[in-house]
Design a protein around this motif. Structure first.
Motif, PDB file in Angstrom:
ATOM      1  N   LEU A 122       0.829  -1.210   0.000  1.00 34.27           N
ATOM      2  CA  LEU A 122       0.000   0.000   0.000  1.00 34.27           C
ATOM      3  C   LEU A 122       0.861   1.256   0.000  1.00 34.27           C
ATOM      4  O   LEU A 122       0.501   2.259  -0.620  1.00 34.27           O
ATOM      5  N   GLY A 123       1.977   1.216   0.717  1.00 31.88           N
ATOM      6  CA  GLY A 123       2.873   2.362   0.723  1.00 31.88           C
ATOM      7  C   GLY A 123       3.434   2.649  -0.652  1.00 31.88           C
ATOM      8  O   GLY A 123       3.481   3.807  -1.103  1.00 31.88           O
ATOM      9  N   VAL A 124       3.847   1.599  -1.344  1.00 29.31           N
ATOM     10  CA  VAL A 124       4.375   1.761  -2.705  1.00 29.31           C
ATOM     11  C   VAL A 124       3.278   2.243  -3.646  1.00 29.31           C
ATOM     12  O   VAL A 124       3.493   3.147  -4.474  1.00 29.31           O
ATOM     13  N   LEU A 125       2.086   1.670  -3.520  1.00 23.31           N
ATOM     14  CA  LEU A 125       0.967   2.070  -4.377  1.00 23.31           C
ATOM     15  C   LEU A 125       0.643   3.549  -4.223  1.00 23.31           C
ATOM     16  O   LEU A 125       0.476   4.274  -5.218  1.00 23.31           O
ATOM     17  N   SER A 126       0.547   4.021  -2.981  1.00 22.89           N
ATOM     18  CA  SER A 126       0.199   5.426  -2.761  1.00 22.89           C
ATOM     19  C   SER A 126       1.328   6.356  -3.196  1.00 22.89           C
ATOM     20  O   SER A 126       1.066   7.459  -3.707  1.00 22.89           O
ATOM     21  N   ALA A 127       2.576   5.943  -3.033  1.00 23.21           N
ATOM     22  CA  ALA A 127       3.692   6.765  -3.516  1.00 23.21           C
ATOM     23  C   ALA A 127       3.685   6.835  -5.039  1.00 23.21           C
ATOM     24  O   ALA A 127       3.921   7.906  -5.630  1.00 23.21           O
TER      25      ALA A 127
ATOM     26  N   ALA B 219       2.729   9.985  -9.846  1.00 23.02           N
ATOM     27  CA  ALA B 219       2.009  10.152 -11.108  1.00 23.02           C
ATOM     28  C   ALA B 219       1.245  11.467 -11.117  1.00 23.02           C
ATOM     29  O   ALA B 219       1.203  12.176 -12.140  1.00 23.02           O
ATOM     30  N   MET B 220       0.630  11.822  -9.994  1.00 25.48           N
ATOM     31  CA  MET B 220      -0.104  13.084  -9.916  1.00 25.48           C
ATOM     32  C   MET B 220       0.830  14.284 -10.086  1.00 25.48           C
ATOM     33  O   MET B 220       0.394  15.352 -10.523  1.00 25.48           O
TER      34      MET B 220
ATOM     35  N   GLU C  67       4.157   3.639   6.027  1.00 30.19           N
ATOM     36  CA  GLU C  67       4.821   4.935   5.894  1.00 30.19           C
ATOM     37  C   GLU C  67       6.260   4.775   5.417  1.00 30.19           C
ATOM     38  O   GLU C  67       6.730   5.545   4.565  1.00 30.19           O
ATOM     39  N   ALA C  68       6.970   3.779   5.934  1.00 31.06           N
ATOM     40  CA  ALA C  68       8.355   3.560   5.513  1.00 31.06           C
ATOM     41  C   ALA C  68       8.428   3.204   4.032  1.00 31.06           C
ATOM     42  O   ALA C  68       9.301   3.699   3.298  1.00 31.06           O
ATOM     43  N   ALA C  69       7.514   2.346   3.571  1.00 32.40           N
ATOM     44  CA  ALA C  69       7.504   1.971   2.165  1.00 32.40           C
ATOM     45  C   ALA C  69       7.151   3.161   1.283  1.00 32.40           C
ATOM     46  O   ALA C  69       7.713   3.342   0.198  1.00 32.40           O
ATOM     47  N   TYR C  70       6.226   3.983   1.752  1.00 29.87           N
ATOM     48  CA  TYR C  70       5.840   5.187   1.008  1.00 29.87           C
ATOM     49  C   TYR C  70       7.033   6.121   0.850  1.00 29.87           C
ATOM     50  O   TYR C  70       7.348   6.589  -0.254  1.00 29.87           O
ATOM     51  N   LEU C  71       7.714   6.404   1.955  1.00 31.17           N
ATOM     52  CA  LEU C  71       8.862   7.308   1.909  1.00 31.17           C
ATOM     53  C   LEU C  71       9.964   6.754   1.016  1.00 31.17           C
ATOM     54  O   LEU C  71      10.578   7.491   0.231  1.00 31.17           O
ATOM     55  N   GLY C  72      10.224   5.450   1.135  1.00 27.47           N
ATOM     56  CA  GLY C  72      11.264   4.842   0.321  1.00 27.47           C
ATOM     57  C   GLY C  72      10.946   4.918  -1.162  1.00 27.47           C
ATOM     58  O   GLY C  72      11.813   5.217  -1.988  1.00 27.47           O
ATOM     59  N   ARG C  73       9.698   4.656  -1.510  1.00 33.85           N
ATOM     60  CA  ARG C  73       9.315   4.679  -2.910  1.00 33.85           C
ATOM     61  C   ARG C  73       9.330   6.102  -3.466  1.00 33.85           C
ATOM     62  O   ARG C  73       9.779   6.329  -4.597  1.00 33.85           O
ATOM     63  N   LEU C  74       8.859   7.078  -2.682  1.00 34.95           N
ATOM     64  CA  LEU C  74       8.919   8.474  -3.143  1.00 34.95           C
ATOM     65  C   LEU C  74      10.354   8.887  -3.429  1.00 34.95           C
ATOM     66  O   LEU C  74      10.638   9.541  -4.446  1.00 34.95           O
TER      67      LEU C  74
ATOM     68  N   GLU D  91      12.870   6.926  -4.175  1.00 36.60           N
ATOM     69  CA  GLU D  91      13.323   6.187  -5.354  1.00 36.60           C
ATOM     70  C   GLU D  91      12.859   6.851  -6.643  1.00 36.60           C
ATOM     71  O   GLU D  91      13.573   6.865  -7.652  1.00 36.60           O
ATOM     72  N   LEU D  92      11.658   7.438  -6.612  1.00 40.35           N
ATOM     73  CA  LEU D  92      11.097   8.078  -7.802  1.00 40.35           C
ATOM     74  C   LEU D  92      11.504   9.545  -7.942  1.00 40.35           C
ATOM     75  O   LEU D  92      11.092  10.212  -8.886  1.00 40.35           O
ATOM     76  N   GLY D  93      12.306  10.036  -6.994  1.00 38.53           N
ATOM     77  CA  GLY D  93      12.763  11.416  -7.063  1.00 38.53           C
ATOM     78  C   GLY D  93      11.758  12.443  -6.597  1.00 38.53           C
ATOM     79  O   GLY D  93      11.853  13.623  -6.948  1.00 38.53           O
ATOM     80  N   HIS D  94      10.787  12.013  -5.766  1.00 35.50           N
ATOM     81  CA  HIS D  94       9.737  12.919  -5.303  1.00 35.50           C
ATOM     82  C   HIS D  94       9.675  12.995  -3.778  1.00 35.50           C
ATOM     83  O   HIS D  94       8.610  13.265  -3.218  1.00 35.50           O
ATOM     84  N   ALA D  95      10.781  12.802  -3.109  1.00 34.55           N
ATOM     85  CA  ALA D  95      10.782  12.796  -1.646  1.00 34.55           C
ATOM     86  C   ALA D  95      10.245  14.100  -1.067  1.00 34.55           C
ATOM     87  O   ALA D  95       9.642  14.111   0.018  1.00 34.55           O
ATOM     88  N   ALA D  96      10.421  15.207  -1.775  1.00 39.65           N
ATOM     89  CA  ALA D  96      10.001  16.509  -1.258  1.00 39.65           C
ATOM     90  C   ALA D  96       8.485  16.668  -1.192  1.00 39.65           C
ATOM     91  O   ALA D  96       7.987  17.616  -0.576  1.00 39.65           O
ATOM     92  N   LEU D  97       7.731  15.739  -1.784  1.00 43.15           N
ATOM     93  CA  LEU D  97       6.274  15.868  -1.771  1.00 43.15           C
ATOM     94  C   LEU D  97       5.686  15.720  -0.375  1.00 43.15           C
ATOM     95  O   LEU D  97       4.616  16.249  -0.098  1.00 43.15           O
ATOM     96  N   LEU D  98       6.361  14.981   0.512  1.00 41.64           N
ATOM     97  CA  LEU D  98       5.780  14.710   1.830  1.00 41.64           C
ATOM     98  C   LEU D  98       6.359  15.616   2.899  1.00 41.64           C
ATOM     99  O   LEU D  98       7.568  15.619   3.137  1.00 41.64           O
ATOM    100  N   ASP D  99       5.490  16.353   3.570  1.00 41.39           N
ATOM    101  CA  ASP D  99       5.845  17.120   4.760  1.00 41.39           C
ATOM    102  C   ASP D  99       5.299  16.343   5.954  1.00 41.39           C
ATOM    103  O   ASP D  99       4.097  16.371   6.240  1.00 41.39           O
ATOM    104  N   ARG D 100       6.167  15.647   6.675  1.00 42.14           N
ATOM    105  CA  ARG D 100       5.710  14.750   7.739  1.00 42.14           C
ATOM    106  C   ARG D 100       5.116  15.509   8.919  1.00 42.14           C
ATOM    107  O   ARG D 100       4.340  14.930   9.692  1.00 42.14           O
ATOM    108  N   SER D 101       5.442  16.791   9.059  1.00 41.83           N
ATOM    109  CA  SER D 101       4.886  17.559  10.180  1.00 41.83           C
ATOM    110  C   SER D 101       3.375  17.747  10.053  1.00 41.83           C
ATOM    111  O   SER D 101       2.708  18.096  11.033  1.00 41.83           O
ATOM    112  N   LEU D 102       2.840  17.522   8.864  1.00 43.18           N
ATOM    113  CA  LEU D 102       1.404  17.687   8.644  1.00 43.18           C
ATOM    114  C   LEU D 102       0.610  16.421   8.932  1.00 43.18           C
ATOM    115  O   LEU D 102      -0.624  16.463   8.980  1.00 43.18           O
ATOM    116  N   LEU D 103       1.286  15.303   9.113  1.00 42.82           N
ATOM    117  CA  LEU D 103       0.573  14.031   9.238  1.00 42.82           C
ATOM    118  C   LEU D 103      -0.334  13.994  10.460  1.00 42.82           C
ATOM    119  O   LEU D 103      -1.521  13.649  10.360  1.00 42.82           O
TER     120      LEU D 103
END
Length: 327
Positions: A111-116, A121-122, A271-278, A280-292
């Motif tokens: 699920l983490g990979v899927l959502s990342a 893609a978005m 969450e770990a899989a999501y962060l890792g996949r983001l 890997e895809l060069g989009h790590a900056a999309l997630l601001d963890r302080s908002l979670l």
């Protein structure tokens, strides 16, 4: 009429699920989701489907068509969306509850990979969305819509939740407002078109893997800006794992302490899989963890609003999560 047309005239059956719209499987080949009531265009789903198709995101039910009509006042109303039928598909309120009861958590990485993959893609330009990412200098979050929207959700939840649950919620209103406070001073974060209602019920497990569905936005939010932080989707998805735990306790007699451990492990794995996949895809900056955390609290308020307005028996799930966080 061709043989394929005749096949589509085969048996129809409704989809047995709690939902605000009505879906029908036709000939075991397509799913027609009728919007109840019809929604005025523009609506997000048709454009999102076009965008995802053009950027190569395939982890969804293949979109085939949208059905609309012109209203008496000249506006266009979206009546239905037609997508592929996914053989053997079950939504997360079935398969994920089974995982909770059995103690399985390996699915959470998927699920983490899927959502990342969805968020990457978005954030990828297409002919439909040529400028898919807004940046800090274009949108100011502080003092603005995020904090206001969250505060309104809490106020509505307090107003609509009665009985002992309402008393309990009112006693902790101050603590809940404090949880939302970081949204008033949130720093800059990239904004993208998010799913908007991303929970396990929107993730089908089918014969060939997982598929995310229903890009219609949150049914409890009217007029939301289509550009939102990726953290909002992730917060809703992780909190839905806790709702799965509450379902397992209530409907399957699962042990609350065991489920608490399962929920924590599943959330961390996702969450770990999501962060890792983001990354890997060069989009790590999309997630601001302080908002979670503040988005998670806002989401529980929205679950209470949804229960009050659409599905009263659902209230036990968000209340169970909140009670576990504020013992």
């Amino acid at each position: 009429m061709s043989s394929s047309d005749e096949g589509l005239r085969g048996a129809e059956r409704g989809v047995e699920a709690d939902q605000t719209n009505h879906s029908v499987v036709v000939g075991e080949r397509v799913v027609v989701k009728w919007l109840t009531p019809p929604a005025p265009l523009p609506q997000p789903a048709p454009d999102v489907f076009a965008h995802l198709t053009s950027v190569g995101f395939t982890a969804t039910a293949t979109p085939y068509a949208s059905v609309s009509r012109r209203a008496d006042d000249g506006s266009e109303l979206l009546l239905a969306l037609v997508t592929a039928y996914l053989p053997g598909a079950a939504d997360g309120w079935e398969w994920c509850v089974d995982e909770a009861v059995s103690g399985g958590t390996s699915f959470a990485a998927d699920l983490g990979v899927l959502s990342a993959d969805l968020h990457a893609a978005m954030a990828t330009p297409s002919a439909t969305f040529p400028d898919p990412v807004r940046h800090a200098d274009a949108v100011r979050a502080g003092e603005g819509p995020w904090s206001l929207r969250a505060g309104e959700a809490l106020a509505e939840a307090l107003a609509l939740t009665g009985g002992e649950d309402g008393d309990w919620l009112a006693e902790r209103a101050g603590a809940l407002r404090a949880e939302l406070a970081p949204l008033a001073s949130a720093g800059a974060t990239p904004l993208i078109r998010i799913h908007g209602d991303l929970h396990v019920g929107q993730v089908l497990r089918w014969r060939d893997g997982y598929a995310v569905i229903d890009f219609d936005g949150n049914p409890t939010v009217a007029g939301a800006d289509p550009f939102q932080p990726a953290a909002r989707d992730l917060a809703q998805l992780t909190t839905s794992l806790e709702h799965v735990g509450q379902v397992a306790i209530r409907r399957r007699d699962a042990d609350p302490e065991v489920i608490a451990g399962w929920s924590a492990t599943a959330r961390a794995t996702l969450e770990a899989a999501y962060l890792g996949r983001l990354a890997e895809l060069g989009h790590a900056a999309l997630l601001d963890r302080s908002l979670l955390r503040p988005f998670e609290i806002e989401q529980e308020c929205r679950e209470l609003v949804y229960a009050a307005r659409h599905l009263p028996r659902w209230r036990y799930a968000p209340m169970g999560v909140l009670r576990s966080r504020y013992p």
